[in-house]
Scaffold this active site. Sequence first.
Site, mmCIF file in Angstrom:
data_model
loop_
_atom_site.group_PDB
_atom_site.id
_atom_site.type_symbol
_atom_site.label_atom_id
_atom_site.label_comp_id
_atom_site.label_asym_id
_atom_site.label_seq_id
_atom_site.Cartn_x
_atom_site.Cartn_y
_atom_site.Cartn_z
ATOM 1 N N ASP A 28 2.438 2.583 2.245
ATOM 2 C CA ASP A 28 2.690 2.817 3.603
ATOM 3 C C ASP A 28 2.391 1.568 5.122
ATOM 4 O O ASP A 28 1.575 0.618 5.057
ATOM 5 C CB ASP A 28 2.060 4.086 4.367
ATOM 6 C CG ASP A 28 0.561 3.663 3.882
ATOM 7 O OD1 ASP A 28 0.325 3.033 3.798
ATOM 8 O OD2 ASP A 28 0.188 5.481 3.036
ATOM 9 N N CYS A 47 6.068 7.817 3.454
ATOM 10 C CA CYS A 47 5.761 9.245 2.937
ATOM 11 C C CYS A 47 6.344 10.182 4.253
ATOM 12 O O CYS A 47 5.886 9.878 4.813
ATOM 13 C CB CYS A 47 4.720 9.700 2.151
ATOM 14 S SG CYS A 47 3.211 9.449 3.483
ATOM 15 N N CYS A 97 -2.630 8.670 6.051
ATOM 16 C CA CYS A 97 -2.078 8.781 7.142
ATOM 17 C C CYS A 97 -2.594 8.145 8.676
ATOM 18 O O CYS A 97 -2.118 8.420 9.588
ATOM 19 C CB CYS A 97 -0.599 9.284 6.389
ATOM 20 S SG CYS A 97 0.017 9.557 4.972
ATOM 21 N N CYS A 100 1.162 -0.883 0.470
ATOM 22 C CA CYS A 100 -0.108 -0.123 0.287
ATOM 23 C C CYS A 100 0.994 1.062 0.004
ATOM 24 O O CYS A 100 0.458 2.421 -0.056
ATOM 25 C CB CYS A 100 -1.119 -0.497 1.479
ATOM 26 S SG CYS A 100 -2.179 -1.484 1.351
#
Lengths: 206, 390
Positions: free
Chosen positions: A36, A61, A105, A34
């Site tokens: 992350d 990220c 995130c 994915c």
Amino acid sequence: MQYSQKVLDHFMKPHNVGKIENPDAMATEGSPACGDQVSIYLKVKPETLVIEDIKFQSYGCASNIATASIITDMAKGKTLEQANKITWKEAAEALDGLPPVKMHCSVLAVDTLRKAIYDYEIKHNLVEKKKFNKELIIEELKKVIYPKVGEDIVTLKMVKYVGFENGVATIDIDIPSFDTHRDNIVEEVKEHLQRFKEIKDIKITI
Amino acid sequence: MKQIYFDNCLTSQPAPEVLDSMMPYFKENFYFPRSFVSGGSRISSDLEKFKKIIADSMGADSSEIHFTTGGTSANNIAIKGYLSANAGKGTHVILSVIDYPDLLANAAFFEQSGFRVTYINADKEGFIDLDELKSSIRSDTIMFMTTLANHVVGTVQPIKEIRQILDSADHKIVMHVDACEAYARLPINVKELGIDLMSISAHKIHGPQGVGALYQRKGIILGPVKHGVSRIDTLETGGVSIASIAGFAKAVELIFNHFNEYNKKIKELRDYLLKEIEEKIPYTLLNGSQEEKRAPHNLNISFDYIEGEAIMMMLDLSGISVATGSACASQGLKPNYVLMALGRNHEQSHGSMKFTLSRYNTKKEIDYTVKKLAEIVKELRSRSPLYNKE
């Protein structure tokens, strides 16, 4: 799309990075596929259930690293119960906001923290058994973010129907065929629901 | 500190000479081309000069060049124009899964309108499968399209061999080539290569943004795609900025006067960048062709255990611009489709960085970049749960 200065500060100099050797609890969420993945490690004082130390590792990220950094800051010194109540919106606000496409995130960081807390609770028999029902599915769908606006698909009223019967979860999502995020949303809904062992099959209509 | 720029295929810095060449067309020569009146005729003859510069650079005739508002417009005019005007001859189109998004989006558009499209695969270096191409040709195939130098890994397709395959069919198959990445970096002669339609763009070669060109071989019929008044061109209706066309021609002139020298320099810098990265940073993987069949300016490399947007952001904060194939940096939140089609896994795609060099880069810039990159990769790996090596 720009990151706030606070995101950049936490990205460049993240707080609480690393691993705790022999942690009292830990959790890993997301996956390299994915793009992350976050691991969170906890040290908990058994008498008070206060998080004494917390560390994280991140494959991800800038916003992934920044949200993990801020969530560990927010959880440190809190009781497990207090930390469990931190929401992804609060984490995003603490970073002076995130671009809509990066809101997931924040969800991932909060999810990982909650899973680490759950890991501790399981180990110490602190979990109340919840009956699995469609309300829990709806709660889980609130973690699926529509990247264009950075809000979850339940709040945006994109989820038209949720059903759960005989182990089959039926979800009806309203998303136009030309929407570039359509496949992502469907994939993410599946990913979230596959975590429940109570769900044997997922039927999504769009 | 001046930004170090390695993202020339996203867009490039206009050469100072290009800007100088454009200014008169904003000031005293602001006219549209027009017969019989002095200002307009002067523009007409200037446009002819500019057209000849572009035509000569690819072995074409001036009459075969159309100025467009960019590479994407040229691609649309070529594909939509040809397919709509020639649907009576057949409705089958071939391209590859790793082509530039313009080509894929146009193919998908025609697929929805009833055309049949075959998407052929590529090998792990990014060369399209020629056997699959051969077997995909049908009696109703009317067009093949390709990206001459791949926009992600720089792999150069064997156009001559492709032309031979297309010519082995018992009817004409038109070849449209997106050369925006390849043009002015690789020698291209449209006649020798048998290209029928080709799009190029100014802003990737130190020209201005908002202008490109389409090569249309004599005899290839294109239907109108943009209806309306023709000021500059019959296919790209409305106005195309004449100042931009002047700048485009100047950018082309500057490169083609030193074609071998510039591209040799760019290739040497690229090879040096690769050597330095491979020597100084462990756990890397070159994406694309290992051989000479790679555009001279392109380097695409994956860094294991870490994610590309984080690398890109840290490099940016150190004053260095590069691109990444990570899903996190893409609007659709998907890993780069070209790298995935080349057999790279999600991690390798997310951790990929694309450097596209220009003649303005220097060895000193590369030394600084590799030093920073090594520090950044080390730092991000120390934060990564996937990295367990000391």
